[in-house]
Motif scaffolding. Structure first.
Motif, PDB file in Angstrom:
ATOM      1  N   GLY B 127       0.859  -1.187   0.301  1.00 27.82           N
ATOM      2  CA  GLY B 127       0.115   0.166   0.066  1.00 27.82           C
ATOM      3  C   GLY B 127       0.703   1.480  -0.234  1.00 27.82           C
ATOM      4  O   GLY B 127       0.816   2.640  -0.879  1.00 27.82           O
ATOM      5  N   TYR B 128       1.637   0.942  -0.112  1.00 28.73           N
ATOM      6  CA  TYR B 128       2.964   2.374   0.547  1.00 28.73           C
ATOM      7  C   TYR B 128       3.319   2.791  -0.666  1.00 28.73           C
ATOM      8  O   TYR B 128       3.491   3.581  -1.090  1.00 28.73           O
ATOM      9  CB  TYR B 128       4.121   1.912   1.310  1.00 28.73           C
ATOM     10  CG  TYR B 128       4.834   2.759   2.074  1.00 28.73           C
ATOM     11  CD1 TYR B 128       5.119   4.189   2.688  1.00 28.73           C
ATOM     12  CD2 TYR B 128       6.185   3.059   0.736  1.00 28.73           C
ATOM     13  CE1 TYR B 128       6.563   4.921   2.828  1.00 28.73           C
ATOM     14  CE2 TYR B 128       6.860   3.384   0.491  1.00 28.73           C
ATOM     15  CZ  TYR B 128       7.442   4.716   2.055  1.00 28.73           C
ATOM     16  OH  TYR B 128       8.166   5.805   1.758  1.00 28.73           O
ATOM     17  N   VAL B 130       2.466   1.629  -3.708  1.00 29.08           N
ATOM     18  CA  VAL B 130       0.508   2.227  -4.474  1.00 29.08           C
ATOM     19  C   VAL B 130       0.872   3.530  -3.827  1.00 29.08           C
ATOM     20  O   VAL B 130       0.226   4.631  -5.097  1.00 29.08           O
ATOM     21  CB  VAL B 130      -0.509   1.380  -4.548  1.00 29.08           C
ATOM     22  CG1 VAL B 130      -1.012   2.243  -4.689  1.00 29.08           C
ATOM     23  CG2 VAL B 130      -0.248  -0.034  -4.585  1.00 29.08           C
ATOM     24  N   LEU B 131       0.487   3.820  -2.739  1.00 30.73           N
ATOM     25  CA  LEU B 131       0.712   5.065  -2.213  1.00 30.73           C
ATOM     26  C   LEU B 131       2.075   6.343  -2.759  1.00 30.73           C
ATOM     27  O   LEU B 131       0.737   7.201  -3.309  1.00 30.73           O
ATOM     28  CB  LEU B 131       0.510   5.362  -1.209  1.00 30.73           C
ATOM     29  CG  LEU B 131       0.117   6.969  -0.159  1.00 30.73           C
ATOM     30  CD1 LEU B 131      -1.299   7.172  -0.211  1.00 30.73           C
ATOM     31  CD2 LEU B 131       0.575   7.661   1.631  1.00 30.73           C
ATOM     32  N   SER B 133       3.071   6.206  -5.782  1.00 38.84           N
ATOM     33  CA  SER B 133       2.252   6.901  -7.360  1.00 38.84           C
ATOM     34  C   SER B 133       1.403   7.608  -7.273  1.00 38.84           C
ATOM     35  O   SER B 133       1.284   7.571  -8.647  1.00 38.84           O
ATOM     36  CB  SER B 133       2.394   5.041  -7.766  1.00 38.84           C
ATOM     37  OG  SER B 133       1.483   4.830  -6.938  1.00 38.84           O
ATOM     38  N   ALA B 134       0.502   7.877  -6.490  1.00 40.00           N
ATOM     39  CA  ALA B 134      -0.763   8.556  -6.318  1.00 40.00           C
ATOM     40  C   ALA B 134      -0.394   9.715  -6.712  1.00 40.00           C
ATOM     41  O   ALA B 134      -1.080  10.621  -6.517  1.00 40.00           O
ATOM     42  CB  ALA B 134      -1.365   8.354  -5.790  1.00 40.00           C
ATOM     43  N   ILE B 135       0.764  10.533  -5.302  1.00 33.53           N
ATOM     44  CA  ILE B 135       1.445  11.978  -4.736  1.00 33.53           C
ATOM     45  C   ILE B 135       2.251  12.202  -5.864  1.00 33.53           C
ATOM     46  O   ILE B 135       3.023  11.530  -6.285  1.00 33.53           O
ATOM     47  CB  ILE B 135       1.529  11.180  -3.818  1.00 33.53           C
ATOM     48  CG1 ILE B 135       0.550  11.013  -3.113  1.00 33.53           C
ATOM     49  CG2 ILE B 135       1.422  13.258  -3.527  1.00 33.53           C
ATOM     50  CD1 ILE B 135       0.980  10.904  -1.367  1.00 33.53           C
ATOM     51  N   ASP B 136       2.365  13.242  -6.995  1.00 35.61           N
ATOM     52  CA  ASP B 136       3.354  14.351  -7.541  1.00 35.61           C
ATOM     53  C   ASP B 136       3.882  14.865  -6.988  1.00 35.61           C
ATOM     54  O   ASP B 136       5.139  15.427  -7.365  1.00 35.61           O
ATOM     55  CB  ASP B 136       1.698  15.323  -8.523  1.00 35.61           C
ATOM     56  CG  ASP B 136       1.255  13.808  -9.172  1.00 35.61           C
ATOM     57  OD1 ASP B 136       1.732  12.879  -9.873  1.00 35.61           O
ATOM     58  OD2 ASP B 136      -0.198  14.787  -9.634  1.00 35.61           O
ATOM     59  N   GLN B 140       4.777  16.660  -0.453  1.00 35.65           N
ATOM     60  CA  GLN B 140       3.468  15.722  -0.162  1.00 35.65           C
ATOM     61  C   GLN B 140       3.793  14.738   0.129  1.00 35.65           C
ATOM     62  O   GLN B 140       3.624  13.901   1.167  1.00 35.65           O
ATOM     63  CB  GLN B 140       2.510  16.362  -0.642  1.00 35.65           C
ATOM     64  CG  GLN B 140       1.177  15.896  -0.235  1.00 35.65           C
ATOM     65  CD  GLN B 140      -0.150  15.861  -1.161  1.00 35.65           C
ATOM     66  OE1 GLN B 140       0.067  16.536  -2.433  1.00 35.65           O
ATOM     67  NE2 GLN B 140      -1.838  15.729  -0.350  1.00 35.65           N
ATOM     68  N   THR B 143       5.970  13.379   2.965  1.00 28.91           N
ATOM     69  CA  THR B 143       5.292  13.634   4.196  1.00 28.91           C
ATOM     70  C   THR B 143       4.303  12.993   4.648  1.00 28.91           C
ATOM     71  O   THR B 143       4.164  11.670   5.642  1.00 28.91           O
ATOM     72  CB  THR B 143       4.651  14.760   4.422  1.00 28.91           C
ATOM     73  OG1 THR B 143       6.112  15.953   4.516  1.00 28.91           O
ATOM     74  CG2 THR B 143       4.216  15.114   6.228  1.00 28.91           C
ATOM     75  N   VAL B 144       3.337  12.190   3.716  1.00 31.08           N
ATOM     76  CA  VAL B 144       2.236  11.341   3.643  1.00 31.08           C
ATOM     77  C   VAL B 144       2.792   9.817   3.665  1.00 31.08           C
ATOM     78  O   VAL B 144       2.275   8.653   4.525  1.00 31.08           O
ATOM     79  CB  VAL B 144       1.158  11.212   2.324  1.00 31.08           C
ATOM     80  CG1 VAL B 144       0.781  10.051   1.878  1.00 31.08           C
ATOM     81  CG2 VAL B 144       0.273  12.189   2.418  1.00 31.08           C
TER      82      VAL B 144
END
Lengths: 223, 224
Positions: B127-128, B130-131, B133-136, B140, B143-144
């Motif tokens: 999940g980490y 995948v996550l 790859s979802a943030i450009d 951000q 941090t996430v």
């Protein structure tokens, strides 16, 4: 602490007025209970043995709808920026949001309980207070992690997909504990000898992840 | 050749050489185990893979906490690399475990707490990945994912305690009880060391890629 109440009241009231998430969540939970009745013979004894599991799967799935809204609600008109800029500490914001979601989830669950009891022929009154304890502990685990992850994912693409993807694996120890405890309460009516570690696990999970969320939420909010 | 490249080659070459020596010993010199036969040799890969996976996840935890403290993207790059490589080792652990289970238990998988917890961790760190790859936005994303890495690692003690708390089919840890025969100990720990060297080499290659990626993003921002 006043900030916590302010946020919680704001969230709870705006949800009660619009009833967006709560209607969707209750209907979704009922649909899941319906679909389970296709998979298992609903009134068979074997089904009663896994009743706790079924119930928590429904709660976890329906809960994601409410948790998703927790921060996404603030996206319109850039309310999130306003909330973050307001003189409310990060932990107050988290606790307030968590409290509101927790109460909403409890409402959903308490609506589902009697329906479940009727559809699946399970007697809930036999161990109502211990069940309520498990319900509260399990729901808080779902909320504490769910609200944190909702804050993490609020600004990203695929928000609705990402929350369950991250939430369910992380939540699984608490879910396992809640399911085992609920099942043994529904079948035996009291906590069994093997239930003590699960109860401890559930309480520990709540404490650990609430503390982590309180410590880290500030980083998440001021990205 | 940069200093990091030298490290990559040093770690990679020494790891490979030691692995070949150790493989010779494990496959040709050591005899079969009394009860399990030849398949017991999977322990030389199954357990070290878990050790190195956890080591890399721990390193990622430290790097993530350092990122939240110092806000230096280099820490984020290291954390992401360590988790990706650790996740591969975690996969190796799961797959080798399944092969062993098929031979000894007769089934590929059982929902035993230990196996379940390892699978949960595999999903969490998946999940980490995948996550990310979802943030450009790099800041951000850092941090996430740092916060998520800390949450994911909180699962580790639960996994580790699982074998003690719950009834389990998984063999109890032979290392603590001294169940590993003396002649098996050296090749076992040598393989742990080899996995560590190779894991570090791959992580460093991955860190290099993260650095280059960051440089590219910076240049692109300057160009537009």
């Amino acid at each position: 602490m006043r900030g916590v109440w302010a946020i919680a009241r704001k969230d709870f009231q705006s949800e009660l007025r619009s009833k967006e998430a709560i209607n969707a969540s209750v209907s979704f939970a009922l649909v899941i209970l319906l679909i389970f009745s296709f998979a298992f013979e609903p009134t068979a004894d074997e089904t009663r043995a896994i009743a706790g599991g079924l119930l928590w799967i429904a709660f976890a799935f329906a809960g994601a709808l409410i948790l998703n809204r927790s921060f996404a609600r603030e996206l319109q008109n850039d309310c999130l920026d306003a909330v973050i800029a307001s003189p409310i500490a990060g932990w107050e914001l988290f606790l307030g949001k968590a409290l509101a979601s927790f109460l909403l989830l409890l409402v959903v669950e308490l609506i589902c309980f009697p329906v479940f009891s009727i559809f699946y022929g399970v007697n809930l009154t036999k161990a109502f207070w211990p069940l309520l304890l498990v319900l509260i502990l399990g729901t808080w685990a779902l909320t504490a992690l769910g609200v944190t992850f909702a804050a993490l994912t609020v600004n990203i693409r695929l928000r609705e997909l990402m929350l369950p993807l991250l939430l369910y694996p992380a939540l699984s120890p608490a879910l396992m504990a809640s399911m085992t405890l609920t099942t043994s309460l529904l079948t035996a009516g009291v906590f069994g000898a093997n239930d003590q570690p699960w109860l401890r696990l559930l309480v520990g999970f709540d404490v650990i992840f609430t503390a982590l969320a309180l410590a880290l939420i500030e980083f998440v909010l001021v990205l | 050749m940069s200093k990091r490249e030298k490290w990559v080659y040093a770690l990679g070459v020494s790891g490979t050489v030691l692995l070949i020596v150790n493989l010779y010993r494990i496959l040709l010199v050591l005899g079969d185990e009394m009860q399990q036969g030849a398949i017991y040799r999977i322990i030389y890969f199954h357990v070290p893979a878990a050790f190195i996976g956890w080591t890399l996840f721990l390193a990622a935890l430290v790097a993530s906490a350092l990122y939240l403290w110092k806000k230096d993207l280099a820490f984020d790059g290291f954390a992401a690399s360590a988790i990706e490589v650790g996740w591969v080792f975690c996969s190796i652990n799961l797959v080798t475990g399944m092969i062993w289970g098929r031979i000894i238990w007769g089934i590929w998988w059982t929902w035993d707490p230990r196996l379940t917890s390892m699978f949960i961790c595999w999903l969490l760190y998946g999940g980490y990945i995948v996550l990310r790859s979802a943030i450009d936005d790099a800041g951000q994303r850092a941090t996430v994912s740092a916060v998520l890495a800390i949450f994911a690692f909180a699962d580790v003690p639960i996994v580790f305690m699982a074998i003690r708390w719950w009834r389990t089919q998984h063999p109890s840890p032979v290392l603590e009880t001294g169940g590993l025969a003396p002649e098996m100990r050296l090749p076992f720990w040598l393989n742990v060391f080899v996995f560590l060297l190779i894991g570090l080499a791959i992580t460093l290659v991955r860190v290099d890629q993260e650095d280059t990626q960051r440089e590219l993003e910076g240049l692109r921002r300057r160009a537009f």
